[in-house]
Enzyme design. Structure first.
Site, PDB file in Angstrom:
ATOM      1  CG  MET A 221       3.980   4.272   1.752  1.00  0.00           C
ATOM      2  SD  MET A 221       5.150   2.898   1.545  1.00  0.00           S
ATOM      3  CE  MET A 221       4.211   1.526   2.226  1.00  0.00           C
ATOM      4  CG  HIS A 222      -0.634   9.238   2.517  1.00  0.00           C
ATOM      5  ND1 HIS A 222       0.547   9.823   2.918  1.00  0.00           N
ATOM      6  CD2 HIS A 222      -1.301  10.184   1.813  1.00  0.00           C
ATOM      7  CE1 HIS A 222       0.587  11.068   2.489  1.00  0.00           C
ATOM      8  NE2 HIS A 222      -0.520  11.326   1.810  1.00  0.00           N
ATOM      9  NE  ARG A 223       2.751  12.354  -1.256  1.00  0.00           N
ATOM     10  CZ  ARG A 223       1.970  13.412  -1.346  1.00  0.00           C
ATOM     11  NH1 ARG A 223       0.977  13.414  -2.225  1.00  0.00           N
ATOM     12  NH2 ARG A 223       2.159  14.459  -0.574  1.00  0.00           N
ATOM     13  CG  ASP A 299       3.867   8.419   0.924  1.00  0.00           C
ATOM     14  OD1 ASP A 299       3.385   8.917   1.962  1.00  0.00           O
ATOM     15  OD2 ASP A 299       3.351   7.446   0.341  1.00  0.00           O
TER      16      ASP A 299
END
Length: 384
Positions: A221-223, A299
């Site tokens: 998860m990084h967005r 994501d």
């Protein structure tokens, strides 16, 4: 006597800038070298990727040759990074006089090098063209749309991409459906992917947690839409903690996400007994983790494709996707940031009721070979 590349045609300049580009470029370079005639290349790394150690490891894992040129641009705002790539890339074109520029994906380097090339009258080839999320808040969407508008030759991964391009007024004779080079990399590396237990041991973690009745899940998860807002990040971490009570989760923690967890004071939502926190992983480590997982929650755009190719259920923590084929034909389910949807689909997967999916058309490991053959013929035809 073997056929030779015409001396009047310069090399193909192949551009990489950030992690997703490496997986796409590796099979292309191998296919260019194996083509008849072999297609000469010049590999340019813009240096957009900020983690030099991780970049080096990816080159090694993917058997990519070291870049011929590294522009060493580094991190910065979108404007600064794009402008600096353009400034440093132009002299490369002046010196090496390429037959064309080949760009992949949708990072800032993709657009920056495209703009320099078209303004100098050099043909630009875009691999992975026509993908659309229709979310203009995503910087990648802007890069995709603008690159496709001005590139000369567009190679697509799925047939719906041609419809997207047609709606934007792009002529069909510029478009080639060739399949997915990301899957070329996956299939060529699956046999040498690192075993999950070895990945955990290397991080100093006892791999016994992977040996549960249910197996384990993988999270990335990084967005910004997921990790830059405290209430959203708190909600997502909360449901991940719930899922981890039934299924241990291996969480490859992006620096942006790690920093925001600390900044927002959300460390207590990480159950260290059930959520295994790892730093960003190399390609072969992530491939092994995904291949052995019961479910992937992410994501990432690329992981949506890779899980479909591997047949692993994927819950995508986004409201939209530029890779609809992974939902329509693959194992991907869009759940956004809806806690109830995430909880429900995770439970369905553990109960054995997840999507089975199928491998999309031309995701067969030979996309790069098709690109090489077509590009060689296209360049020679332009010369005649």
């Amino acid at each position: 006597m073997p056929q030779l590349w015409p001396q009047t045609l310069g090399p193909v300049i192949c551009v990489v800038g950030a992690r997703p580009n490496f997986m796409k470029m590796a099979p292309i370079l191998r296919a260019f070298a194996a083509n008849t005639p072999a297609i000469p290349t010049l590999l340019v790394h813009t240096g957009q990727h900020y983690d030099r150690d991780m970049s080096d490891k990816l080159f090694e894992d993917l058997r990519l040759p070291r870049p011929d040129i590294n522009l060493e641009v580094g991190s910065g705002s979108h404007a600064v990074q794009t402008a600096e790539v353009m400034r440093r890339f132009e002299p490369v074109l002046d010196e090496h006089k390429p037959s064309c520029i080949l760009v992949v994906g949708d990072v800032n380097s993709t657009l920056a090098c495209t703009l320099v090339g078209v303004k100098k009258g050099i043909p630009v080839v875009h691999v992975e063209a026509g993908l659309r999320s229709y979310d203009r808040a995503m910087p990648e969407e802007i890069n995709r749309v603008l690159t496709d508008q001005v590139a000369d030759l567009l190679y697509t991964t799925e047939r719906s991409a041609a419809d997207n391009l047609a709606r934007e007024g792009i002529a069909g004779d510029r478009i080639r459906f060739v399949g997915n080079v990301m899957i070329d990399s996956l299939l060529s590396n699956r046999a040498v992917a690192r075993q999950p237990a070895d990945t955990l041991k290397a991080a100093g973690i006892d791999p016994v947690i992977l040996d549960t009745d249910h197996g384990y899940g993988v999270v990335t998860m990084h967005r910004p839409s997921n990790v830059d807002h405290p209430e959203v990040l708190q909600s997502l971490l909360g449901v991940l903690r719930e899922i981890s009570l039934s299924l241990p989760l291996v969480f490859a923690l992006h620096p942006r996400t790690k920093g925001n967890i600390e900044r927002f004071g959300l460390e207590s939502l990480i159950d260290r007994e059930r959520m295994i926190i790892l730093p960003p992983q190399g390609y072969l480590e992530m491939l092994g983790l995904m291949a052995g997982a019961r479910i992937v929650l992410t994501d990432s755009g690329g992981l949506q494709e890779e899980t479909t190719a591997l047949g692993i259920p994927c819950l995508t923590l986004r409201e939209n996707t530029e890779r609809p084929i992974t939902v329509e034909q693959g194992t991907n389910t869009m759940v956004g940031r809806d806690v109830e949807a995430i909880r429900h689909h995770a439970a369905e997967t553990l109960a054995g009721r997840s999507k089975s999916g199928r491998t999309p058309e031309l995701w067969d490991g030979h996309a790069a070979e098709r690109i090489a053959a077509d590009l060689a013929a296209w360049l020679m035809a332009r010369q005649s």
